[in-house]
Design a protein around this motif. Structure first.
Motif, PDB file in Angstrom:
ATOM      1  N   PRO A 188       0.834  -1.205   0.000  1.00 31.43           N
ATOM      2  CA  PRO A 188       0.000   0.000   0.000  1.00 31.43           C
ATOM      3  C   PRO A 188       0.871   1.260   0.000  1.00 31.43           C
ATOM      4  N   GLY A 189       0.493   2.231  -0.839  1.00 29.92           N
ATOM      5  CA  GLY A 189       1.246   3.483  -0.893  1.00 29.92           C
ATOM      6  C   GLY A 189       2.485   3.414  -1.736  1.00 29.92           C
ATOM      7  N   GLU A 190       2.753   2.249  -2.360  1.00 31.40           N
ATOM      8  CA  GLU A 190       3.951   2.106  -3.182  1.00 31.40           C
ATOM      9  C   GLU A 190       3.786   2.904  -4.467  1.00 31.40           C
ATOM     10  N   SER A 191       4.839   3.624  -4.829  1.00 24.92           N
ATOM     11  CA  SER A 191       4.823   4.389  -6.083  1.00 24.92           C
ATOM     12  C   SER A 191       6.111   4.150  -6.819  1.00 24.92           C
ATOM     13  N   GLY A 192       6.150   4.520  -8.065  1.00 21.66           N
ATOM     14  CA  GLY A 192       7.318   4.268  -8.882  1.00 21.66           C
ATOM     15  C   GLY A 192       8.324   5.368  -8.800  1.00 21.66           C
ATOM     16  N   GLY A 193       9.530   5.044  -9.241  1.00 20.65           N
ATOM     17  CA  GLY A 193      10.570   6.036  -9.362  1.00 20.65           C
ATOM     18  C   GLY A 193      11.057   6.589  -8.063  1.00 20.65           C
ATOM     19  N   TYR A 194      11.344   5.735  -7.097  1.00 17.59           N
ATOM     20  CA  TYR A 194      11.884   6.231  -5.851  1.00 17.59           C
ATOM     21  C   TYR A 194      13.260   6.823  -6.083  1.00 17.59           C
ATOM     22  N   LEU A 342      17.656  12.754   6.458  1.00 18.73           N
ATOM     23  CA  LEU A 342      18.588  13.280   5.462  1.00 18.73           C
ATOM     24  C   LEU A 342      18.497  12.549   4.131  1.00 18.73           C
ATOM     25  N   GLY A 343      17.907  11.402   4.119  1.00 23.48           N
ATOM     26  CA  GLY A 343      17.799  10.651   2.861  1.00 23.48           C
ATOM     27  C   GLY A 343      17.003   9.396   3.047  1.00 23.48           C
ATOM     28  N   GLY A 344      15.720   9.538   3.362  1.00 21.42           N
ATOM     29  CA  GLY A 344      14.898   8.373   3.646  1.00 21.42           C
ATOM     30  C   GLY A 344      13.799   8.128   2.646  1.00 21.42           C
ATOM     31  N   GLU A 345      13.948   8.679   1.414  1.00 16.31           N
ATOM     32  CA  GLU A 345      12.902   8.479   0.429  1.00 16.31           C
ATOM     33  C   GLU A 345      12.906   7.030  -0.043  1.00 16.31           C
ATOM     34  N   GLY A 346      11.774   6.607  -0.602  1.00 23.62           N
ATOM     35  CA  GLY A 346      11.661   5.244  -1.081  1.00 23.62           C
ATOM     36  C   GLY A 346      10.940   4.366  -0.077  1.00 23.62           C
ATOM     37  N   LEU A 347      11.035   3.068  -0.284  1.00 18.96           N
ATOM     38  CA  LEU A 347      10.390   2.095   0.583  1.00 18.96           C
ATOM     39  C   LEU A 347      11.155   1.980   1.894  1.00 18.96           C
ATOM     40  N   GLY A 371       8.068   6.459   0.756  1.00 16.59           N
ATOM     41  CA  GLY A 371       7.035   5.959  -0.138  1.00 16.59           C
ATOM     42  C   GLY A 371       6.112   5.064   0.658  1.00 16.59           C
ATOM     43  N   ALA A 372       6.282   3.756   0.521  1.00 16.96           N
ATOM     44  CA  ALA A 372       5.573   2.803   1.353  1.00 16.96           C
ATOM     45  C   ALA A 372       6.378   2.561   2.621  1.00 16.96           C
ATOM     46  N   ALA A 373       5.692   2.218   3.698  1.00 19.82           N
ATOM     47  CA  ALA A 373       6.357   1.960   4.974  1.00 19.82           C
ATOM     48  C   ALA A 373       5.728   0.731   5.613  1.00 19.82           C
ATOM     49  N   VAL A 374       6.543  -0.276   5.892  1.00 17.74           N
ATOM     50  CA  VAL A 374       6.084  -1.530   6.476  1.00 17.74           C
ATOM     51  C   VAL A 374       6.877  -1.761   7.752  1.00 17.74           C
ATOM     52  N   ALA A 375       6.184  -2.152   8.814  1.00 20.04           N
ATOM     53  CA  ALA A 375       6.842  -2.389  10.098  1.00 20.04           C
ATOM     54  C   ALA A 375       6.516  -3.791  10.597  1.00 20.04           C
ATOM     55  N   PHE A 376       7.554  -4.575  10.880  1.00 20.76           N
ATOM     56  CA  PHE A 376       7.401  -5.797  11.653  1.00 20.76           C
ATOM     57  C   PHE A 376       7.499  -5.375  13.121  1.00 20.76           C
ATOM     58  N   LEU A 377       6.391  -5.363  13.829  1.00 23.07           N
ATOM     59  CA  LEU A 377       6.365  -4.951  15.226  1.00 23.07           C
ATOM     60  C   LEU A 377       6.337  -6.195  16.093  1.00 23.07           C
ATOM     61  N   LEU A 378       7.433  -6.435  16.818  1.00 22.78           N
ATOM     62  CA  LEU A 378       7.571  -7.658  17.599  1.00 22.78           C
ATOM     63  C   LEU A 378       6.835  -7.533  18.921  1.00 22.78           C
TER      64      LEU A 378
END
Length: 460
Positions: A188-194, A342-347, A371-378
């Motif tokens: 979800p929220g994934e886009s092209g050209g990161y 400072l440089g966190g663009e993209g997935l 862009g998209a952000a996925v978290a494995f929350l333990l």
């Protein structure tokens, strides 16, 4: 390589120190016989005593003269072994002299976590001949383990003397975290050209409209944007038009207070394995992957297209880093957040331990820069065992962190002890997310990857 150098002292004294019990007994009996012959005046006893004393000394001298005539080699299959799986070590011993060897005993130095020290006995090696032996090693713990140097014990035919020589070469076996194959999904929220390509139109607009980013290791210093550097107090570089390329950052939470359990079954080892699985999965799908930890340690973006190497080579470098990563004593994720700003663009894929409300809120604010952000929350309370006698994390605190991350746009995959990273990753599919009035909110396990079109990022 033949055993030589400072580890191989020479001389008769060295040979005498290598006498076996049999050799020392012969030497003692011979000296006693010589003394008795002198006291009793028996010449025959003198000859017997000299024979008994000379035999072990001659054996020691013989071994000393042949100590440099054996060479060895070692080969690992593979050099990187996943935790819990075996690797095979092949040893080769060459007799480089013109005479056959006597009894040879080999012992390879191996860390105790890999198993007992292997020992082999070679009866005889013909001139210019060789022998090959092998043994297996296995470790459930990640790390880099030295193998060797090989120790060679030489023995004379009569068993009077044994000399141990150590070769100088050693090898490193890297035990990397287990990597699970992940299914292809659309996030979800994934886009092209990161990445830099997103600034294409801005970069063409002129110097006044240039959008800078933080300096990264390997950037050309001619791209430094001094006006922005003075404004932000950090070294900034101009974005330049690049071919469409997807970028991804894998964030690994290594905080000691954020994990529970010890050994291979701890939540931290689960997190490391999940981070390795995600990084390799994204590399295989053409992403330029950067590994980041809460300490600020960042392995620069790597990808087969970036480095000109095969995906297996690039993934091997990331796995080498994860093989030696350890728990940190940090209390928060501030250092990692600074790197992402400072440089966190993209997935962004984060593997997180237990979070308090403030840490979850700060990660939520970072979502707007990705862009998209996925978290494995333990859910670390499901892991058994105590670390530093810390109490279990309340389930309500985990629920709060999950809610805050979801509200800020994260796709949250809650993980407990025994869960599979592959199964959880399938739940991140955008088709499995509950939509407006659709499906009753039940996730789908189809996991099918939509075909890639021009201008779209590759499937995650």
């Amino acid at each position: 390589m033949a055993p030589k150098g400072p580890d191989n002292p020479s001389g008769l004294r060295t040979g005498l120190r290598g006498l076996t019990t049999r050799g020392r007994s012969f030497l003692a009996a011979g000296l006693t016989a010589v003394l008795c012959s002198y006291l009793l005046g028996q010449d025959a006893l003198l000859r017997v005593g000299i024979l008994l004393a000379v035999l072990p000394v001659a054996s020691a001298v013989l071994l000393l003269r042949t100590r440099y005539r054996v060479a060895s080699g070692r080969r690992l299959t593979p050099h990187r072994a996943p935790a819990g799986q075996e690797a095979r070590v092949h040893l080769r011993v060459d007799n480089v002299s013109r005479v056959p060897t006597g009894l040879l005993m080999l012992e390879d130095r191996v860390p105790y976590v890999l198993g007992p020290r292997p020992r082999f006995v070679l009866d005889r090696v013909e001139p210019r001949g060789h022998r090959e032996v092998s043994y297996r090693v296995r470790s459930d713990l990640r790390g880099r383990y030295p193998l060797g140097p090989l120790q060679l014990r030489l023995s004379d035919p009569f068993g009077m003397c044994e000399l141990t020589r150590a070769f100088t070469t050693a090898d490193i076996l890297t035990v990397v975290p287990q990597v699970q194959p992940l299914p292809p999904v659309r996030l979800p929220g994934e886009s092209g050209g990161y990445g830099d390509s997103r600034s294409r139109a801005v970069a063409l607009a002129g110097e006044d409209d240039v959008v800078p980013r933080g300096y990264r290791h390997g950037d050309d210093l001619r791209r430094v944007h001094w006006k922005s550097t003075a404004r932000y107090g950090e070294l900034m570089v101009r974005r330049e038009e690049q071919p469409l390329r997807s970028r991804a950052t894998v964030l690994l939470d290594t905080r000691d207070i954020g994990h529970r359990g010890t050994g291979p079954g701890s939540s931290f080892e689960w997190a490391v394995s999940a981070a390795a699985s995600v990084a390799v999965h994204l590399l295989e799908r053409g992403y330029a992957v950067r590994l980041l930890t809460d300490t600020g340690l960042s392995v620069p973006e790597a990808g087969a297209a970036h480095t000109g190497g095969a995906v297996s080579e690039v993934s091997g470098l990331l796995l080498d880093t994860l093989a030696v990563v350890q728990l940190s004593d940090g209390a928060g994720l501030a250092r990692a957040e600074e790197v992402l700003r400072l440089g966190g663009e993209g997935l962004l894929v984060a593997v997180l331990g237990s979070l308090d409300e403030e840490q979850a809120a700060r990660l939520g604010r970072l979502r707007r820069r990705t862009g998209a952000a996925v978290a494995f929350l333990l859910d670390t309370g499901t892991w058994t065992g105590l670390r530093h006698v810390l109490p279990a994390v309340p389930a309500a605190e985990v629920d709060t962190g999950e809610r805050l991350l979801r509200e800020s746009g994260w796709t949250v995959l809650r993980a407990g002890a025994g869960d599979s990273a592959a199964t959880l990753w399938r739940l991140a599919d955008r088709d499995a997310q509950p939509g407006p009035g659709g499906g009753g909110g039940m996730p789908s396990f189809s996991g099918g990857a939509a075909p890639r079109t021009e201008g779209e990022g590759g499937p995650a």
